[in-house]
Design a protein around this motif. Structure first.
Motif, short mmCIF file in Angstrom:
data_model
loop_
_atom_site.label_atom_id
_atom_site.label_comp_id
_atom_site.label_asym_id
_atom_site.label_seq_id
_atom_site.Cartn_x
_atom_site.Cartn_y
_atom_site.Cartn_z
N ALA A 137 1.37 -1.61 -0.14
CA ALA A 137 0.55 0.28 -0.41
C ALA A 137 0.59 1.78 0.10
O ALA A 137 1.45 1.59 1.22
N GLY A 138 0.66 2.57 -1.22
CA GLY A 138 1.15 3.92 -1.13
C GLY A 138 2.77 3.24 -2.07
O GLY A 138 2.80 4.58 -2.65
N VAL A 139 3.21 2.33 -2.18
CA VAL A 139 3.97 2.11 -3.79
C VAL A 139 3.37 1.24 -4.33
O VAL A 139 4.44 1.43 -5.56
N GLY A 140 2.99 0.30 -4.49
CA GLY A 140 2.38 -0.55 -5.58
C GLY A 140 2.58 -1.47 -6.47
O GLY A 140 1.98 -2.64 -5.77
N THR A 141 3.77 -1.57 -5.88
CA THR A 141 5.37 -2.94 -6.88
C THR A 141 6.30 -3.04 -5.63
O THR A 141 6.43 -2.33 -4.69
N VAL A 142 7.10 -4.15 -5.73
CA VAL A 142 8.34 -4.88 -4.91
C VAL A 142 9.35 -3.47 -5.89
O VAL A 142 10.22 -3.13 -5.32
N GLU A 143 9.23 -3.51 -7.03
CA GLU A 143 9.85 -2.48 -7.40
C GLU A 143 10.86 -0.89 -6.82
O GLU A 143 11.10 -0.36 -6.61
N ASN A 144 9.04 -0.58 -6.71
CA ASN A 144 8.56 0.82 -6.40
C ASN A 144 9.41 1.03 -4.66
O ASN A 144 10.17 1.61 -4.16
N TRP A 145 9.03 -0.05 -3.97
CA TRP A 145 9.28 -0.18 -2.64
C TRP A 145 11.20 -0.17 -2.36
O TRP A 145 11.27 0.09 -1.55
N GLN A 146 11.23 -1.29 -3.60
CA GLN A 146 12.59 -1.31 -3.15
C GLN A 146 13.61 -0.31 -3.78
O GLN A 146 14.45 0.86 -3.10
#
Length: 253
Positions: A137-146
């Motif tokens: 939530a808030g980042v959308g994808t694993v890549e964005n979170w990383q």
């Protein structure tokens, strides 16, 4: 000119009224906040609902502050009987509003993520505790979170300790217990620890997993850690601080 003179007593009469309302709103704000936070603390209502009550109380406190200041300004020209009441409510509401307003500042430049780890490519996995279903939530994808995580917390890295896994695991458990965490699972041989920490009066729950693996033919250990908030999008930097402080203490023990 006469009209101005006759309006002065009427304006002076507003002072006690503003003071009365200011005090009432201040008391109401504290009751709303205390009730919401306490109910959320004991899980009678949701944690976010309790936090919303805290924010709502802040809105009431802001109104109380405005009315209190108005009463003090009016009372400066006329000896208003409500001046002491206005002063007390103004100070109390100012402290409340000030505390609420400084919470984002206390977080510094912490990003809007709630899952923090020392290993972005292979974060330690929860086995006993469930990972929240909306973890991105808030980042959308694993890549964005990383990407966001790497920019904000590039200093977070695993540590190594020149002791075998069971010894390091036992030390980690003792440190976690000393920090007040609830130990959910502890596997000294496998180097796996899961725990839950509580944050603030409302007791927001953050789940923690620690992974300890052997290196140097079993004579040393590599320690990775992950801390995840159960609710909310951002964590005000709490999870990163927890990881830094815990690993620093573990390395020094």
């Amino acid at each position: 000119m006469a009209q101005d003179d006759t309006s002065l007593p009427r304006r002076a009469g507003w002072g006690p009224g503003f003071a009365h309302w200011s005090l009432g709103l201040t008391v109401a704000s504290l009751v709303v906040a205390a009730t919401g936070l306490t109910l959320a603390r004991y899980d009678v209502i949701a944690k976010l609902a309790g936090f919303a009550a805290f924010v709502g109380g802040g809105v009431l406190a802001l109104l109380a502050l405005i009315l209190g200041l108005a009463a003090l300004v009016i009372g400066r020209r006329a000896d208003s009987p409500g001046r002491a009441k206005a002063l007390g409510s103004t100070v109390a509401s100012l402290l409340y509003v000030g505390f609420l307003a400084t919470r984002p500042l206390a977080a510094g430049d912490a990003p809007a993520i709630h899952d923090v780890t020392t290993d972005l490519s292979d974060p330690p996995r929860f086995e006993a505790l469930p990972l929240r279903t909306d973890n991105f939530a808030g980042v959308g994808t694993v890549e964005n979170w990383q990407r966001i995580h790497a920019q904000a917390y590039g200093d977070l890295r695993p540590i190594t300790i020149a002791k075998p896994v069971p010894v390091v695991t036992a030390k980690a458990v003792r440190l976690a217990e000393a920090a007040g965490w609830a130990i959910i699972r502890s596997d000294p041989a496998g180097g796996h620890i899961e725990a839950t920490a509580s944050v603030s009066y409302i007791r927001f729950h953050d789940d923690i997993v620690i992974r300890i693996v052997p290196i140097q033919d079993g004579k040393g250990s590599r320690i990775d850690m992950r801390s995840v908030s159960r609710v909310g999008v951002g964590d005000l930097g709490v999870n990163a601080r927890r990881i830094r402080e815990f690993l620093r203490s573990l390395a020094a023990s």
